[in-house]
Scaffold this active site. Structure first.
Site, PDB file in Angstrom:
ATOM      1  N   ASN A 235      71.307  62.286 -47.682  1.00  0.00           N
ATOM      2  CA  ASN A 235      69.717  62.003 -48.580  1.00  0.00           C
ATOM      3  C   ASN A 235      69.389  61.480 -49.654  1.00  0.00           C
ATOM      4  O   ASN A 235      68.423  61.834 -50.163  1.00  0.00           O
ATOM      5  CB  ASN A 235      70.122  64.088 -48.626  1.00  0.00           C
ATOM      6  CG  ASN A 235      70.323  64.798 -48.622  1.00  0.00           C
ATOM      7  OD1 ASN A 235      69.646  64.645 -46.946  1.00  0.00           O
ATOM      8  ND2 ASN A 235      71.398  65.534 -48.315  1.00  0.00           N
ATOM      9  N   GLU A 288      58.260  67.485 -51.833  1.00  0.00           N
ATOM     10  CA  GLU A 288      58.562  67.442 -53.792  1.00  0.00           C
ATOM     11  C   GLU A 288      58.009  66.433 -53.722  1.00  0.00           C
ATOM     12  O   GLU A 288      57.197  65.367 -53.688  1.00  0.00           O
ATOM     13  CB  GLU A 288      60.035  67.632 -54.178  1.00  0.00           C
ATOM     14  CG  GLU A 288      60.704  65.872 -53.433  1.00  0.00           C
ATOM     15  CD  GLU A 288      62.083  65.900 -54.116  1.00  0.00           C
ATOM     16  OE1 GLU A 288      62.836  66.930 -55.009  1.00  0.00           O
ATOM     17  OE2 GLU A 288      62.255  65.324 -53.741  1.00  0.00           O
TER      18      GLU A 288
END
Length: 669
Positions: A235, A288
């Site tokens: 990630n 985000e």
């Protein structure tokens, strides 16, 4: 404008901010922990203040130490860079209380966007597409299992206050949810001091595409186009580019409009990034918002010509935006490779040690290097393993990729494990070249992990020709030494065999030009014409730069037993140049077998033992978690790779282990 600013960071980003500040005539103050006393960012600053020992919790994360350093030096503003305190609203508030300007957005925007639960709610209110999932913090692992079942597998488990890949896990089963929840919560607690966890649907095979926004204190907000950030491991991004090969103008405007709408909803007044995941059908969802300067900001600077650090400083000083949306133009293509101190052959686990050799490629209008290290720098266990960022530019994607590939070939790093071979190999990957990307790229293309790049006929030939040219240059150097008897040399011999790894490549020199640069005409096996090899390489050079049939080739050269270790385009091999007679004997030599290491669980990276999950005498099956080791702020679960019985436990929680240290031993089968 400010007369003096303090950079509350370290490494490459601190040096990069200082570069712009210097150009603007602004004096700079560095802060440093004890182990960073001789770091490049300290040397680059006009002043420097020690703020304590490592790790970051005892130095770079101490708000009062940063405020004291500002008061001590008279710094009027603080640029936080990325990481550390950059997305802490309480830090911005503490600076304001002390009369110091925070070079970033207002505290309310930081707080709203830093909380993933709140940011998702605000995004929905602003008309931004959001990922389906549970609204609210998840109480415990059992609640996580229930929510995952309701949301539908696979799910993403992530820290509400998280970022940078920390506190994030993908789960496809009930068991993975339980384990992932505990690990994500533990990482979130240690990294952010906030262990709230949220769960949402994980979109399969998405692209990770983000929009750069700029807002001032007068309500003006614009976007500067997108960045493709789909090449990731654990990630965390490895390669970024601008623009994205998947984004057309219609999609760019749609994503840009939503990013601007979200920024306006929180009165955003600095540089920021709105991240999206984009499905194969171009449907996109808000992920985000990062309320800081991104690691990958240089690619946007290349294609827009806008210095984002300068804009942040001007906005913080109260100046309005210098440009409107209509003025923003995307020109050319830029790619960034993150050069990490990590071993791609060990699952990209971090590496520590001293950079015994650090020779980056030369910078130019098309090559930029943002680095926070020099030769001799120490890569510490305490901080992120990023060594540098290598950024290349071209009028189109193919040119930018070619430039990146050449720059990686010339990037010399010794003393630690690093990911340059992986980056170089990736630049040659057909799927990367075609722009067919997703966040699953590494898992799909390297399902068993990255191993040494297999030698192709082309790479084998290139290494063989470079090795031959090196041997000819070496022999010519020996013959030129004074008072030396002159035996037959490589320039006199025509027939040669080069062993490249386990392969023997016969070569015949048909002509030689001894003038500088040295030039050879070489006949390859089965070829109907000669290949020309030209180079000015000298004995001792660590980079063989030459031309092979009009193609520029850069091969890294390192000594090896009875030969040379040569590296090119992610492929490497020990090469030895021999006469045909010696080669015939060499082919008869037996190969030595490696030692059996399957009886041990070894620590794959330097790290801290968090827990031992098994007992001596316990039977385990393949995939059973055995231990958890923390390194570079990430918790890594070490699992059994086969069915076995644990014989002895050699390490305990709290132990700090070196790479390959034995954690436990298995019984003989």
């Amino acid at each position: 404008m400010f007369d003096k600013i303090l950079i509350a960071n370290r490494g490459e980003i601190a040096v990069r901010i200082m570069r712009t500040a210097r150009r603007m005539g602004i004096a700079t103050v560095a802060v440093y922990c004890d182990t960073d006393a001789d770091a490049p960012h300290v040397e680059a600053a006009d002043e420097a203040v020690n703020i304590g020992p490592p790790p970051a919790t005892s130095s770079y994360l101490l708000v009062d130490k940063i405020v004291e350093a500002c008061e001590q030096t008279g710094a009027a503003a603080v640029h936080p860079g990325y990481g550390f305190l950059s997305e802490r609203s309480d830090f911005a508030e503490a600076l304001a209380a002390a009369g110091i300007v925070f070079v970033g957005p207002n505290p309310a925007a930081i707080a709203a966007m830093g909380d993933k639960l709140e940011s998702k709610r605000l995004a929905a209110q602003a008309g931004v597409s959001t990922v389906p999932g549970h609204v609210g913090a998840v109480e415990d692992a059992e609640a996580a299992v229930e929510i995952a079942a309701e949301t539908g597998y696979p799910v993403m488990i992530k820290a509400s206050a998280g970022g940078g890949g920390k506190g994030m896990r993908i789960a496809r089963t009930m068991e993975e949810v339980r384990e992932g929840f505990s690990l994500a919560q533990s990482e979130a607690r240690s990294s952010f001091g906030d262990d709230r966890i949220l769960i949402e649907r994980f979109v399969e095979s998405p692209r990770h595409i983000e929009i750069q926004v700029l807002g001032d204190k007068r309500g003006n907000v614009i976007h500067l186009g997108e960045r493709e950030c789909s090449i990731q491991r654990r990630n965390q991004k490895i390669i970024e580019e601008a623009p994205s090969p998947a984004v057309d103008e219609e999609l760019r405007q749609a994503m840009g409009a939503q990013a601007v709408a979200l920024a306006q909803a929180v009165a955003y007044d600095s540089a920021g990034t709105v991240e999206f995941i984009v499905a194969p059908d171009h449907e996109f969802f808000f992920l985000e918002m990062n309320t800081r300067l991104q690691v990958e900001h240089p690619v946007t600077e290349f294609v827009t010509g806008i210095d984002l650090v300068e804009q942040m400083l001007r906005i913080a000083a109260g100046e309005p935006l210098e440009m409107s949306q209509a003025n923003v133009r995307i020109n050319g293509w830029a790619i960034e490779s993150r050069v990490y101190a990590e071993d791609p052959r060990r699952g990209f686990l971090p590496s520590i040690g001293r950079l015994s050799r650090y020779r980056p490629p030369e910078e130019s209008d098309a090559v930029r290097i943002d680095a926070g290290v020099v030769e001799g720098s120490e890569i510490s266990l305490y901080f992120d393993p990023l060594i540098s960022k290598l950024i290349t530019y071209g009028p189109d994607r193919d040119t930018a990729v070619d430039t990146m590939q050449g720059a990686l070939d010339r990037y010399l790093i010794d003393g630690i494990a690093h990911n340059v071979p992986f980056l170089a190999a990736l630049m040659d990957h057909p799927r990367w070249r075609e722009g067919r990307l997703s966040t699953n790229f590494i898992d799909e293309e390297y399902p068993d992990g990255f191993a040494a790049v297999a030698l192709t006929e082309r790479s084998r030939t290139r290494l063989a020709l470079a090795a031959l040219a090196i041997e000819v240059a070496r022999q010519e150097r020996l013959r030129s030494l004074p008072d030396r008897r002159s035996p037959p040399t490589a320039l006199d011999r025509k027939e040669w065999v080069v062993r490249v790894g386990a392969d023997h490549v016969p070569l015949q020199i048909s002509a030689t030009d001894r003038q500088s640069p040295l030039s050879l005409s070489v006949m390859l096996p089965g070829a109907d014409r000669v290949t020309t090899v030209t180079s000015q390489w000298r004995p001792g050079d660590v980079l063989w730069s030459g031309v092979i049939d009009n193609e520029a080739v850069d091969v890294q050269v390192r000594p090896a037993t009875a030969g040379l270790h040569l590296s090119w385009r992610g492929a490497d091999a020990v090469c030895r140049v021999m006469t045909p007679e010696v080669a015939a004997l060499d082919a008869l030599m037996p190969q030595t077998a490696g030692s059996d290491s399957t009886r041990f669980l070894r620590c794959p990276m330097p790290g801290l033992v968090v827990s031992i999950l098994v007992d001596a005498g316990q039977k385990v099956s393949a995939g059973t978690p055995l231990a958890i080791v923390e390194a570079m702020k990430m918790e890594n679960v070490l699992r059994a790779d086969r069915d076995a019985t644990v014989a002895n436990i050699e390490a305990a929680p709290g132990d700090v282990l070196a790479v390959d240290a034995v954690i436990l031993q298995f019984a003989d089968d």
